[in-house]
Design a protein around this motif. Structure first.
Motif, PDB file in Angstrom:
ATOM      1  N   VAL A  24       0.838  -1.208   0.000  1.00  0.00           N
ATOM      2  CA  VAL A  24       0.000   0.000   0.000  1.00  0.00           C
ATOM      3  C   VAL A  24       0.869   1.253   0.000  1.00  0.00           C
ATOM      4  N   LEU A  25       1.881   1.282   0.854  1.00  0.00           N
ATOM      5  CA  LEU A  25       2.758   2.457   0.931  1.00  0.00           C
ATOM      6  C   LEU A  25       3.562   2.635  -0.346  1.00  0.00           C
ATOM      7  N   ALA A  26       3.968   1.524  -0.977  1.00  0.00           N
ATOM      8  CA  ALA A  26       4.739   1.609  -2.217  1.00  0.00           C
ATOM      9  C   ALA A  26       3.908   2.229  -3.339  1.00  0.00           C
ATOM     10  N   LEU A  27       2.650   1.801  -3.441  1.00  0.00           N
ATOM     11  CA  LEU A  27       1.767   2.371  -4.460  1.00  0.00           C
ATOM     12  C   LEU A  27       1.524   3.855  -4.193  1.00  0.00           C
ATOM     13  N   LYS A  28       1.317   4.204  -2.932  1.00  0.00           N
ATOM     14  CA  LYS A  28       1.102   5.612  -2.584  1.00  0.00           C
ATOM     15  C   LYS A  28       2.344   6.455  -2.863  1.00  0.00           C
ATOM     16  N   ALA A  29       3.519   5.825  -2.776  1.00  0.00           N
ATOM     17  CA  ALA A  29       4.770   6.547  -3.017  1.00  0.00           C
ATOM     18  C   ALA A  29       5.076   6.672  -4.506  1.00  0.00           C
ATOM     19  N   GLY A  30       4.246   6.060  -5.350  1.00  0.00           N
ATOM     20  CA  GLY A  30       4.422   6.215  -6.786  1.00  0.00           C
ATOM     21  C   GLY A  30       5.168   5.102  -7.493  1.00  0.00           C
ATOM     22  N   TYR A  31       5.461   4.024  -6.793  1.00  0.00           N
ATOM     23  CA  TYR A  31       6.134   2.894  -7.431  1.00  0.00           C
ATOM     24  C   TYR A  31       5.131   2.052  -8.211  1.00  0.00           C
TER      25      TYR A  31
END
Length: 349
Positions: free
Chosen positions: A22-29
């Motif tokens: 979830v955090l990776a997607l939110k960070a733009g990865y």
């Protein structure tokens, strides 16, 4: 050719890995998750947080690897990847004792070695990977006798290294600890010897506690993740076996994994993920937390103050982690409240 922001993630169906995703997607990865079956991929795609983000096929994809121990298992998965986070790992049942030493080696020790080195080999073959982040554990660099209350006042840091415990292993937890030591030591040795085009960061968490999106029924809390141990204590379980309390909030642990991908964080080093000061906390502190914050739940019998769990103090210094990543890890109080808040919400629902 590399996708300029492609992260390959293992363990996305787990407690930590799902939060990292979830955090990776939110960070733009753009994230390519490694799963063992299509059903596990669907479980990830249908999680509420993922559905809310509604990622495109480019932003979130999956690759099936039924057996990560096979040589070259990650070769296809890592094509074009720029970053790798390896969260997947066999998890002990916290106290279970298996019948044979062969089981311990086959379930814990050998997979940790084969999968970790195989992942590094495939990352080198890809030629596009810039950084690999691996989830380790504080059991990887603290001798196991300390967890049996047979230690001293030594202070352990992220730089502490110990030899691999060769066994025989008296429990799953001891074998798990040995597997984490083997993976940490051998991955660092592999990078030092092979000097690949990427660097390595290892995150060493203690107990990981907090809200678990994958737990949607009361029964899920009894069988999933390390939360089951803390919650059992808060529901009145009685144990004579002492345990340490070094821990980190799930949100913070996942955040460290994502921030560790930033090239501003120097590579080829490790970081402890343990909150509070080096003297740690007592299990009984959790009782005080629920007395203060959840008197109604105690009155209804949803939580109990009768839990018994002796505490072992292991001195862990994570100051470097907070200084390097620039934020304060949430303490035991916030960890307990995060878990209990969600548990009570699920009970109410």
């Amino acid at each position: 050719m590399a996708n300029s922001n492609l992260l390959v993630l293992t363990g996305a169906t787990g407690f930590l890995g799902s939060k990292v995703l979830v955090l990776a997607l939110k960070a733009g990865y753009n994230v390519r998750i490694v799963v063992r079956s299509a059903s596990k991929a669907n479980k990830v795609f249908n999680a509420p947080s993922i559905k809310a983000l509604n990622p495109s096929a480019e932003q979130l994809s999956h690759v099936l690897i039924e057996n990560m121990e096979v040589p070259g298992a990650f070769d296809e998965a890592l094509k074009g990847a720029t970053h790798v986070i390896h969260c997947a790992s066999p998890i002990p049942s916290f106290g279970g004792v298996a019948p044979t030493q062969e089981y311990y080696h086959e379930f814990f020790i050998q997979p940790a070695r084969r999968v970790t080195i195989g992942l590094l080999e495939s990352s080198r073959k890809a030629g596009t990977v810039r950084r690999v982040v691996i989830t380790s554990s504080i059991v990887a660099n603290v001798p196991y006798q300390y967890y049996l209350g047979q230690g001293d006042d030594k202070i352990f840091t992220a730089e502490t290294r110990i030899p691999v415990d060769k066994g025989p292993y008296g429990s799953e937890m001891q074998a798990y600890a040995a597997s984490k030591t083997a993976a940490l030591n051998e991955s660092e040795a592999w990078v030092a010897e092979n000097k690949p085009g990427f660097d390595l960061i290892s995150i060493l968490p203690g107990w990981i506690w907090g809200a678990d999106e994958l737990a949607t029924t009361p029964q899920d809390f009894e069988s999933s993740s390390t939360n089951s141990v803390l919650l059992a204590f808060l529901r009145g379980s009685q144990s004579e076996v002492a345990s340490h309390v070094g821990s980190v909030l799930i949100d913070d642990c996942a955040k460290l994994h994502i921030l560790a991908l930033d090239p501003k964080i120097p590579g080829n080093q490790a970081f402890l993920a343990v909150a509070d000061d080096i003297n740690g906390k007592d299990w009984e502190d959790a009782i005080d937390i629920i007395k203060k914050n959840y008197p109604e739940a105690i009155e209804k019998g949803l939580l109990k103050t009768t839990g018994k769990q002796p505490t072992i103090r292991i001195r862990l210094d994570a100051k470097k982690t907070e200084e390097t990543f620039g934020f304060k890890l949430a303490g035991f109080d916030e960890q307990v409240k995060s878990l209990v808040n969600q548990y009570l919400e699920v009970i109410k629902a």
